[in-house]
Design a protein around this motif. Structure first.
Motif, PDB file in Angstrom:
ATOM      1  N   MET A  95       0.795  -1.220   0.000  1.00  0.00           N
ATOM      2  CA  MET A  95       0.000   0.000   0.000  1.00  0.00           C
ATOM      3  C   MET A  95       0.826   1.268   0.000  1.00  0.00           C
ATOM      4  SD  MET A  95      -3.052  -0.995   2.463  1.00  0.00           S
ATOM      5  CE  MET A  95      -4.316  -2.115   1.881  1.00  0.00           C
ATOM      6  N   THR A  96       2.153   1.139  -0.026  1.00  0.00           N
ATOM      7  CA  THR A  96       3.000   2.331  -0.064  1.00  0.00           C
ATOM      8  C   THR A  96       2.933   2.985  -1.428  1.00  0.00           C
ATOM      9  OG1 THR A  96       4.450   1.230   1.458  1.00  0.00           O
ATOM     10  CG2 THR A  96       5.364   3.109   0.353  1.00  0.00           C
ATOM     11  N   LYS A  97       2.519   2.235  -2.410  1.00  0.00           N
ATOM     12  CA  LYS A  97       2.528   2.741  -3.782  1.00  0.00           C
ATOM     13  C   LYS A  97       1.733   4.038  -3.884  1.00  0.00           C
ATOM     14  CE  LYS A  97       2.645  -1.846  -5.664  1.00  0.00           C
ATOM     15  NZ  LYS A  97       1.416  -2.599  -5.435  1.00  0.00           N
ATOM     16  N   PRO A  98       2.060   4.867  -4.886  1.00  0.00           N
ATOM     17  CA  PRO A  98       1.465   6.199  -4.899  1.00  0.00           C
ATOM     18  C   PRO A  98       0.044   6.275  -5.437  1.00  0.00           C
ATOM     19  CG  PRO A  98       3.156   6.015  -6.600  1.00  0.00           C
ATOM     20  CD  PRO A  98       3.139   4.715  -5.873  1.00  0.00           C
ATOM     21  N   GLY A  99      -0.669   5.169  -5.588  1.00  0.00           N
ATOM     22  CA  GLY A  99      -2.048   5.218  -6.065  1.00  0.00           C
ATOM     23  C   GLY A  99      -2.989   5.846  -5.045  1.00  0.00           C
ATOM     24  N   VAL A 100      -4.146   6.283  -5.527  1.00  0.00           N
ATOM     25  CA  VAL A 100      -5.011   7.145  -4.715  1.00  0.00           C
ATOM     26  C   VAL A 100      -5.653   6.423  -3.532  1.00  0.00           C
ATOM     27  CG1 VAL A 100      -7.028   6.784  -6.226  1.00  0.00           C
ATOM     28  CG2 VAL A 100      -6.859   8.875  -4.866  1.00  0.00           C
ATOM     29  N   VAL A 101      -5.982   5.142  -3.706  1.00  0.00           N
ATOM     30  CA  VAL A 101      -6.608   4.408  -2.604  1.00  0.00           C
ATOM     31  C   VAL A 101      -5.778   3.177  -2.278  1.00  0.00           C
ATOM     32  CG1 VAL A 101      -8.620   3.114  -1.842  1.00  0.00           C
ATOM     33  CG2 VAL A 101      -8.926   5.194  -3.172  1.00  0.00           C
ATOM     34  N   MET A 144      11.784  -1.946  -3.117  1.00  0.00           N
ATOM     35  CA  MET A 144      12.133  -3.000  -4.070  1.00  0.00           C
ATOM     36  C   MET A 144      13.624  -3.282  -4.012  1.00  0.00           C
ATOM     37  SD  MET A 144       9.763  -1.938  -7.320  1.00  0.00           S
ATOM     38  CE  MET A 144      10.912  -2.573  -8.498  1.00  0.00           C
ATOM     39  N   THR A 145      14.415  -2.227  -3.992  1.00  0.00           N
ATOM     40  CA  THR A 145      15.861  -2.406  -3.916  1.00  0.00           C
ATOM     41  C   THR A 145      16.235  -3.186  -2.665  1.00  0.00           C
ATOM     42  OG1 THR A 145      16.362  -0.406  -5.139  1.00  0.00           O
ATOM     43  CG2 THR A 145      18.054  -1.201  -3.655  1.00  0.00           C
ATOM     44  N   ASN A 146      15.630  -2.825  -1.552  1.00  0.00           N
ATOM     45  CA  ASN A 146      15.949  -3.527  -0.313  1.00  0.00           C
ATOM     46  C   ASN A 146      15.619  -5.010  -0.435  1.00  0.00           C
ATOM     47  OD1 ASN A 146      16.874  -1.212   0.851  1.00  0.00           O
ATOM     48  ND2 ASN A 146      15.040  -0.810   2.058  1.00  0.00           N
ATOM     49  N   ARG A 147      14.494  -5.290  -1.120  1.00  0.00           N
ATOM     50  CA  ARG A 147      14.132  -6.706  -1.265  1.00  0.00           C
ATOM     51  C   ARG A 147      15.116  -7.427  -2.173  1.00  0.00           C
ATOM     52  NH1 ARG A 147       8.694  -7.665  -3.337  1.00  0.00           N
ATOM     53  NH2 ARG A 147       8.421  -5.449  -3.758  1.00  0.00           N
ATOM     54  N   ILE A 148      15.515  -6.729  -3.261  1.00  0.00           N
ATOM     55  CA  ILE A 148      16.482  -7.351  -4.177  1.00  0.00           C
ATOM     56  C   ILE A 148      17.797  -7.608  -3.455  1.00  0.00           C
ATOM     57  CG2 ILE A 148      17.908  -6.985  -6.243  1.00  0.00           C
ATOM     58  CD1 ILE A 148      15.563  -5.282  -7.335  1.00  0.00           C
ATOM     59  N   ASN A 149      18.237  -6.624  -2.686  1.00  0.00           N
ATOM     60  CA  ASN A 149      19.526  -6.737  -2.016  1.00  0.00           C
ATOM     61  C   ASN A 149      19.461  -7.545  -0.724  1.00  0.00           C
ATOM     62  OD1 ASN A 149      20.380  -5.101  -4.048  1.00  0.00           O
ATOM     63  ND2 ASN A 149      20.680  -3.286  -2.797  1.00  0.00           N
ATOM     64  N   GLY A 150      18.238  -7.979  -0.367  1.00  0.00           N
ATOM     65  CA  GLY A 150      18.104  -8.745   0.869  1.00  0.00           C
ATOM     66  C   GLY A 150      18.356  -7.918   2.113  1.00  0.00           C
ATOM     67  N   THR A 151      18.282  -6.583   1.980  1.00  0.00           N
ATOM     68  CA  THR A 151      18.425  -5.728   3.156  1.00  0.00           C
ATOM     69  C   THR A 151      17.156  -5.870   3.995  1.00  0.00           C
ATOM     70  OG1 THR A 151      19.416  -4.190   1.616  1.00  0.00           O
ATOM     71  CG2 THR A 151      19.052  -3.370   3.848  1.00  0.00           C
ATOM     72  N   PRO A 152      17.312  -6.065   5.298  1.00  0.00           N
ATOM     73  CA  PRO A 152      16.114  -6.238   6.113  1.00  0.00           C
ATOM     74  C   PRO A 152      15.188  -5.023   5.967  1.00  0.00           C
ATOM     75  CG  PRO A 152      18.111  -6.223   7.486  1.00  0.00           C
ATOM     76  CD  PRO A 152      18.548  -6.111   6.073  1.00  0.00           C
ATOM     77  N   ALA A 153      13.888  -5.305   5.871  1.00  0.00           N
ATOM     78  CA  ALA A 153      12.916  -4.229   5.727  1.00  0.00           C
ATOM     79  C   ALA A 153      13.040  -3.303   6.921  1.00  0.00           C
ATOM     80  CB  ALA A 153      11.512  -4.815   5.658  1.00  0.00           C
ATOM     81  N   GLY A 154      13.128  -2.021   6.670  1.00  0.00           N
ATOM     82  CA  GLY A 154      13.242  -1.086   7.771  1.00  0.00           C
ATOM     83  C   GLY A 154      11.970  -0.287   7.885  1.00  0.00           C
ATOM     84  N   PHE A 155      11.909   0.708   7.053  1.00  0.00           N
ATOM     85  CA  PHE A 155      10.882   1.707   7.193  1.00  0.00           C
ATOM     86  C   PHE A 155       9.595   1.315   6.493  1.00  0.00           C
ATOM     87  CE2 PHE A 155       9.121   5.898   6.275  1.00  0.00           C
ATOM     88  CZ  PHE A 155       9.245   6.460   7.526  1.00  0.00           C
ATOM     89  N   GLU A 156       9.696   0.430   5.507  1.00  0.00           N
ATOM     90  CA  GLU A 156       8.556   0.172   4.647  1.00  0.00           C
ATOM     91  C   GLU A 156       7.369  -0.383   5.420  1.00  0.00           C
ATOM     92  OE1 GLU A 156      11.815  -0.839   4.628  1.00  0.00           O
ATOM     93  OE2 GLU A 156      12.012  -1.738   2.650  1.00  0.00           O
ATOM     94  N   GLY A 157       6.315  -0.672   4.718  1.00  0.00           N
ATOM     95  CA  GLY A 157       5.165  -1.253   5.382  1.00  0.00           C
ATOM     96  C   GLY A 157       4.352  -0.195   6.095  1.00  0.00           C
ATOM     97  N   SER A 158       4.317  -0.315   7.394  1.00  0.00           N
ATOM     98  CA  SER A 158       3.454   0.578   8.167  1.00  0.00           C
ATOM     99  C   SER A 158       3.743   2.042   7.848  1.00  0.00           C
ATOM    100  CB  SER A 158       3.681   0.346   9.652  1.00  0.00           C
ATOM    101  OG  SER A 158       3.492  -1.010   9.940  1.00  0.00           O
ATOM    102  N   ALA A 159       5.029   2.385   7.773  1.00  0.00           N
ATOM    103  CA  ALA A 159       5.373   3.782   7.548  1.00  0.00           C
ATOM    104  C   ALA A 159       4.948   4.237   6.159  1.00  0.00           C
ATOM    105  CB  ALA A 159       6.871   3.986   7.740  1.00  0.00           C
ATOM    106  N   GLY A 160       5.117   3.346   5.177  1.00  0.00           N
ATOM    107  CA  GLY A 160       4.700   3.707   3.832  1.00  0.00           C
ATOM    108  C   GLY A 160       3.204   3.935   3.765  1.00  0.00           C
ATOM    109  N   LYS A 161       2.464   3.058   4.409  1.00  0.00           N
ATOM    110  CA  LYS A 161       1.003   3.248   4.405  1.00  0.00           C
ATOM    111  C   LYS A 161       0.631   4.503   5.182  1.00  0.00           C
ATOM    112  CE  LYS A 161      -3.531   1.332   5.165  1.00  0.00           C
ATOM    113  NZ  LYS A 161      -4.131   2.458   5.886  1.00  0.00           N
ATOM    114  N   MET A 162       1.343   4.755   6.254  1.00  0.00           N
ATOM    115  CA  MET A 162       1.099   5.971   7.044  1.00  0.00           C
ATOM    116  C   MET A 162       1.228   7.215   6.165  1.00  0.00           C
ATOM    117  SD  MET A 162       3.635   7.400  10.023  1.00  0.00           S
ATOM    118  CE  MET A 162       4.841   8.184   8.937  1.00  0.00           C
TER     119      MET A 162
END
Ligand SMILES: Cc1cc2nc3c(=O)[nH]c(=O)nc-3n(C[C@H](O)[C@H](O)[C@H](O)COP(=O)(O)OP(=O)(O)OC[C@H]3O[C@@H](n4cnc5c(N)ncnc54)[C@H](O)[C@@H]3O)c2cc1C
Lengths: 400, 370
Positions: free
Chosen positions: A232-238, A285-303
């Motif tokens: 849901m972090t994506k920039p779409g309207v809903v 996406m980069t973090n997922r490709i590089n296997g970097t542990p998810a940090g900020f994404e998810g809740s913060a992106g939806k926020m």
């Protein structure tokens, strides 16, 4: 560092596009055979696509004029299906995933209850083991697409002697089982019964419908919500879907409304926010490709993206003035893409109050970010440590 | 596609962080009445020159390090985080003007001196802070082989301490760029009581000052330089947001009220969570702008303008929230909170307001669509 997105001549893209040329107007079952309806899943379900390959496949699906599978069967493909890969038994995967991936079996998510959605851990629906099956009793509400769904992902209390988060379990239930009653609820857009209430009255479900182990429910549900929010972090309207601020700006320029000085600056603000959300999506996406542990994404992106979508839809509406208050799907021109139900600004606007309610309210997300990302003290919950059955009032009784 | 920093970038950032943490001391500024002269930026400059930062983006052909803008923001992020007072911004701006407007001979003469510590400033804004004034700006009159400049410029960063100043002036109806010596006859410089006391900002009165015209002057020079200055301010802003967020979070975990750390209250939590969002967004747009300018990718100008607009707006908000979280102590001169508040506010005006940059953004998009 390289912000270039995979180009037109990217070999992965060329391959996917060639398939679409040979197979115009494919069914989702055909896409699923290619492993493209959940391309990031491992074989045989997906093609273990890394984030970039998944991005290409999705772009090509849109280019072929199709709606993305994970907006059609969101609960299965975006939120809950992955739990079967990690927690499910092989028989469960064989039974549930093919239909889900082909978008033939629609799934719904039976989490929220009338007594509360934010405090999900306090839910009252019970599942009692009885020989080789469970008997489920309770009342779920706000269940999106329950009226179309054949599979329900249910969270229910299997052990009320434990504190509230500990006694929960997840089941995959057949929505057509006897005792399941689905009543549509018309939401404030009036367009469509976005959600439903679901009564579960002595519903008998086989014991092997249990996902993972008894008591794993809270952990599984949290994983599912997290996966859902990343999308849901994506920039779409809903909720990350639908047109973006680029499309808004395009429409405002095409119609000349951008020259309204009372709109112009706000439109620019929203445009810039949208570009930033796009960058954050790519960073995820980069973090997922590089296997970097998810940090900020998810809740913060939806926020960030939920109120952004609300501001965006508001500007689309403002550009119409009083005329925009008449039911009219053609508020501003939009590119010819299939975004499902959010393919017009009018609906997106009237739907947008839900942005900051569904999948965690804005207040709850701000708490999650403050606590998990910034490490601030947890909100206190006086009911968290007490056995559920000892809680006063109706809660305990319902669980018995 | 790869939106991550390379190991080289991280190394550069970490070594810059180590340097500023050891060298930057804001404490002399925390005495009431302190001004930029207490900031001690000469000492820091000598060390910055030793590190090569004064010529970091100067092409190698002219004796610089020839690094790109992503490298640059690794360093600016650290100087911005610590408000490191030094003539770096003025020098970078002057160097970019010479790089863009200078002839081969002029570049070969001037740019190599940057590695040796030449300090520059760039004077474009008029007394009212306008960057596009075509009426009563500094004027250039031919005088033999050279020119004479007369008029007033203001909001010139690092002018008083510069060795040379690049000045835009009206010449036959165009804005051309000229180089003057800071100590030339007729140059009068006043250090303004700029509210951000970590920065030296000056007014420049020129009276028949001898000047050399930069021979490739054109209308493209200022927008090109401005995009880079946007990037520098935006990188400072983004790092500043992170800094005041971290400070406020630390404080919110320690300060007790009603028997709990104030960070347990949602009114505080939610403010800080929102700032965490802006910090992440600011960081992303700054990195993107730096990349786009380095790659000359066509979106560079749009990206830099968006970056400055977004980051300065949110830096203002974050520094204000930061003071609110600290309570009355955050409102005192002896705390550094106000230094950030002032940096944020001044950065949001120095090259025009966030709203003026948004107007630029819309115009660029309108042009693209046309
Ligand atoms: C369009 C839509 C679709 C949905 N689809 C589904 C679905 O498919 N399946 C499903 O299970 N659920 C679904 N939901 C329900 C959704 O998850 C809940 O609405 C949500 O979790 C909030 O719960 P609630 O509505 O009971 O509000 P409450 O939890 O009663 O909250 C009321 C208010 O109190 C605030 N509040 C609550 N707790 C706190 C706290 N700790 N701190 C600060 N404020 C707090 C909330 O932010 C909110 O403003 C959907 C909701 C919407 C709007």
């Amino acid at each position: 560092m390289d912000f270039n997105l995979p180009g037109e001549d990217d070999p992965r893209r060329v391959k996917v596009r060639a398939w679409f040329e040979k197979n115009p107007n494919p069914t989702y079952a055909q896409l699923a055979e290619q492993g493209w309806t959940a391309s990031n899943w491992p074989e045989p379900w997906g093609v273990s696509a890394d984030a970039e390959t998944q991005f290409i496949i999705d772009e090509e699906i849109v280019r072929a004029g199709l709606e993305l599978p994970y907006t059609i069967n969101a609960i299965a493909l975006n939120q809950c299906g992955q739990s079967l890969l990690t927690h499910g038994a092989e028989e469960q995967r064989q039974k549930f995933l093919p239909g889900a991936l082909a978008c033939e079996d629609i799934w719904c998510m039976l989490f929220s209850e009338p007594s509360g959605g934010s405090d999900l851990g306090g839910l009252r629906t019970t599942a009692k083991r009885d020989g080789d099956h469970y008997i489920v009793n309770g009342h779920k509400i706000w269940t999106s697409v329950a009226d179309e769904a054949s599979v329900g992902v249910l969270v229910a209390r299997t052990d009320a002697s434990k504190p509230k988060h500990m006694g929960l379990s997840v089941f995959l239930i057949d929505m057509h089982s006897p005792g399941v009653t689905v009543n549509p609820i018309i939401d404030m857009t009036g367009n469509k019964n976005e959600y439903n209430e679901v009564f579960l009255d002595n519903v008998k479900i086989p014991a092997d419908a249990l996902l993972g182990r008894e008591g794993d429910g809270w952990r599984i549900v949290m994983e599912q919500l997290q996966t859902e929010r990343v999308g849901m972090t994506k920039p779409g309207v809903v909720w990350g879907m639908g047109p973006t601020a680029r499309d808004l700006m395009d429409g405002l320029i095409k119609t000349g409304r951008i020259s309204d000085p009372l709109l112009r600056d706000d439109a620019a603000k929203v445009y810039i926010e949208g570009e930033i959300l796009r960058l954050l999506t790519f960073r995820n996406m980069t973090n997922r490709i590089n296997g970097t542990p998810a940090g900020f994404e998810g809740s913060a992106g939806k926020m960030m993206s939920s109120p952004h979508g609300q501001r965006m839809a508001d500007i689309a509406k403002r550009s119409q003035g009083a005329s925009g208050m008449i039911r009219d799907p053609d508020v501003l021109p939009l590119p010819n893409k299939k975004w499902g139900m959010f393919s017009n600004w009018d609906y997106a606007y009237w739907f947008s109050p839900a942005n900051t309610l569904g999948v965690g309210t804005q207040e709850v997300l701000l708490n999650v970010v403050a606590e998990r990302v910034l490490g601030l003290p947890r909100d206190s919950d006086p009911t968290a440590k007490v056995p559920f059955s000892e809680l006063s009032g109706g809660l305990a009784k319902a669980a018995e | 596609m790869n939106f991550a920093l390379s190991e080289d970038h991280e190394f550069l950032r970490d070594s810059a962080a180590k340097f500023v943490d050891e060298q930057v001391d804001l404490s002399p500024l925390l005495r009431p009445g302190a001004d930029v002269s207490d900031a001690g930026y000469d000492q820091l400059w000598d060390k910055i020159v030793e590190l090569g930062w004064s010529a970091i983006t100067v092409p190698e052909a002219y004796g610089g390090l020839g690094m790109d803008y992503v490298d640059l923001i690794m360093i600016i992020g650290e100087t911005g985080r610590t408000l490191a007072p030094s003539p770096l911004l003025g020098t970078l701006s002057g160097a970019w003007a010479i790089e863009k407007a200078g002839s081969e001979a002029q570049k070969s003469e001037l740019l190599p001196k940057l590695a040796e510590g030449l300090k520059l400033a760039l004077a474009v804004a008029d007394e009212n802070g306008a960057y596009d004034n075509m009426d009563s700006d500094v004027t250039a009159k031919p005088s033999g082989d050279a020119f004479k400049l007369s008029g007033t410029k203001s909001f010139v960063v690092d002018a008083a301490s510069a060795d040379k100043i690049v000045v835009s002036a009206l010449n036959e109806g165009r804005k051309d760029f000229f180089v003057i010596d800071r100590n030339a006859a007729g140059v009068d410089i006043e250090v303004l009581q700029w509210r951000d006391i970590t920065r030296e900002v000056c007014k420049l009165v020129l009276n028949d000052v001898e000047a050399e015209r930069l021979e490739q002057s054109s209308d493209d020079v200022w927008p090109w330089v401005r995009d880079r200055m946007y990037l520098v301010l935006a990188a400072e802003n983004a790092a500043g947001i992170r800094m005041v967020l971290d400070d406020a979070v630390t404080y919110a975990k320690e300060r007790i009220a009603f028997g709990r750390p104030i960070g347990a209250f949602q009114a505080i939590k939610h403010q800080l969570a929102n700032i965490a969002g802006s910090a992440e967004g600011a960081n992303a747009i700054v990195q993107y702008a730096a990349w786009a300018l380095s790659e000359d990718d066509g979106q560079g100008s749009l990206a830099a303008t968006m970056a400055q607009s977004y980051t300065s707006e949110h830096y203002k908000e974050a520094t204000h929230r930061n003071i609110q979280v600290f309570g009355a102590i955050g409102f005192t001169w002896e705390m550094k909170n106000h230094l950030y508040y002032k940096r944020a506010r001044c950065n949001a005006e120095l090259l025009g307001s966030p709203a003026s940059q948004r107007e630029q953004v819309v115009r660029m998009l309108e042009q693209e669509a046309a």
